[in-house]
Design a protein around this motif. Sequence first.
Motif, PDB file in Angstrom:
ATOM      1  N   ASP A 191       1.837   7.050   4.279  1.00 54.39           N
ATOM      2  CA  ASP A 191       1.687   6.673   2.877  1.00 54.39           C
ATOM      3  C   ASP A 191       0.443   5.795   2.711  1.00 54.39           C
ATOM      4  OD1 ASP A 191       2.459   4.114   1.071  1.00 54.39           O
ATOM      5  OD2 ASP A 191       3.322   5.906   0.169  1.00 54.39           O
ATOM      6  N   LYS A 192      -0.258   5.963   1.573  1.00 51.54           N
ATOM      7  CA  LYS A 192      -1.499   5.200   1.334  1.00 51.54           C
ATOM      8  C   LYS A 192      -1.263   3.695   1.403  1.00 51.54           C
ATOM      9  CE  LYS A 192      -5.195   4.422  -1.935  1.00 51.54           C
ATOM     10  NZ  LYS A 192      -5.571   4.408  -3.314  1.00 51.54           N
ATOM     11  N   THR A 193      -0.176   3.230   0.805  1.00 53.72           N
ATOM     12  CA  THR A 193       0.134   1.800   0.817  1.00 53.72           C
ATOM     13  C   THR A 193       0.322   1.305   2.245  1.00 53.72           C
ATOM     14  OG1 THR A 193       1.201   1.970  -1.341  1.00 53.72           O
ATOM     15  CG2 THR A 193       1.770   0.050  -0.014  1.00 53.72           C
ATOM     16  N   ILE A 194       1.039   2.077   3.042  1.00 54.15           N
ATOM     17  CA  ILE A 194       1.280   1.705   4.437  1.00 54.15           C
ATOM     18  C   ILE A 194      -0.022   1.776   5.231  1.00 54.15           C
ATOM     19  CG2 ILE A 194       2.485   2.367   6.559  1.00 54.15           C
ATOM     20  CD1 ILE A 194       4.227   0.902   4.472  1.00 54.15           C
ATOM     21  N   ALA A 195      -0.837   2.787   4.975  1.00 51.04           N
ATOM     22  CA  ALA A 195      -2.127   2.902   5.672  1.00 51.04           C
ATOM     23  C   ALA A 195      -3.010   1.693   5.358  1.00 51.04           C
ATOM     24  CB  ALA A 195      -2.829   4.200   5.284  1.00 51.04           C
ATOM     25  N   GLU A 196      -3.027   1.269   4.096  1.00 54.50           N
ATOM     26  CA  GLU A 196      -3.819   0.093   3.716  1.00 54.50           C
ATOM     27  C   GLU A 196      -3.272  -1.169   4.380  1.00 54.50           C
ATOM     28  OE1 GLU A 196      -3.640   0.249  -0.544  1.00 54.50           O
ATOM     29  OE2 GLU A 196      -5.226   1.753  -0.662  1.00 54.50           O
ATOM     30  N   LEU A 197      -1.946  -1.275   4.435  1.00 55.60           N
ATOM     31  CA  LEU A 197      -1.326  -2.429   5.078  1.00 55.60           C
ATOM     32  C   LEU A 197      -1.653  -2.442   6.573  1.00 55.60           C
ATOM     33  CD1 LEU A 197       0.473  -4.909   4.819  1.00 55.60           C
ATOM     34  CD2 LEU A 197       2.460  -3.392   5.097  1.00 55.60           C
ATOM     35  N   ALA A 198      -1.598  -1.290   7.216  1.00 55.61           N
ATOM     36  CA  ALA A 198      -1.947  -1.201   8.641  1.00 55.61           C
ATOM     37  C   ALA A 198      -3.399  -1.624   8.849  1.00 55.61           C
ATOM     38  CB  ALA A 198      -1.714   0.209   9.159  1.00 55.61           C
TER      39      ALA A 198
END
Length: 135
Positions: free
Chosen positions: A2-9
């Motif tokens: 997910d984009k949100t998770i990718a950004e958080l990572a």
Amino acid sequence: MDKTIAELAQRMIAYSTGNLHDINHFLKVYAYARTIGVREGLGEADQTALEAAALLHDIACPLCREKYGNTNGKYQEREGGPLAAELLRDSSLSVLGVAQSVGYSSASQFRRASSESTREAKRGWSWFSRHRSFT
């Protein structure tokens, strides 16, 4: 991912400033959590909260190492909530939902842990801002 998770990572990797042990650890925890959540059939919101919690579970380690000389759980609990809240501030994730995913049994427990350390958290966030870049 997910984009949100990718950004958080990406933000967590930047926050770790090249500490490969920490990066490897939270990415492994993320991979295990993601696999378990998918196999258990979690809904989208729960899966996202689980993945965010896996990425953030040791967010206070760098600060605790510098501030206390170790990563004792009580220090991480004191320092982690405000750091996670700041990291999630511009995201679509619920801070309390993620906090509950990492072991706070209720919103009030999370708030109490955060409010008990407000002064320390502000100092910690000031340190964090000077030492880490999320971009």
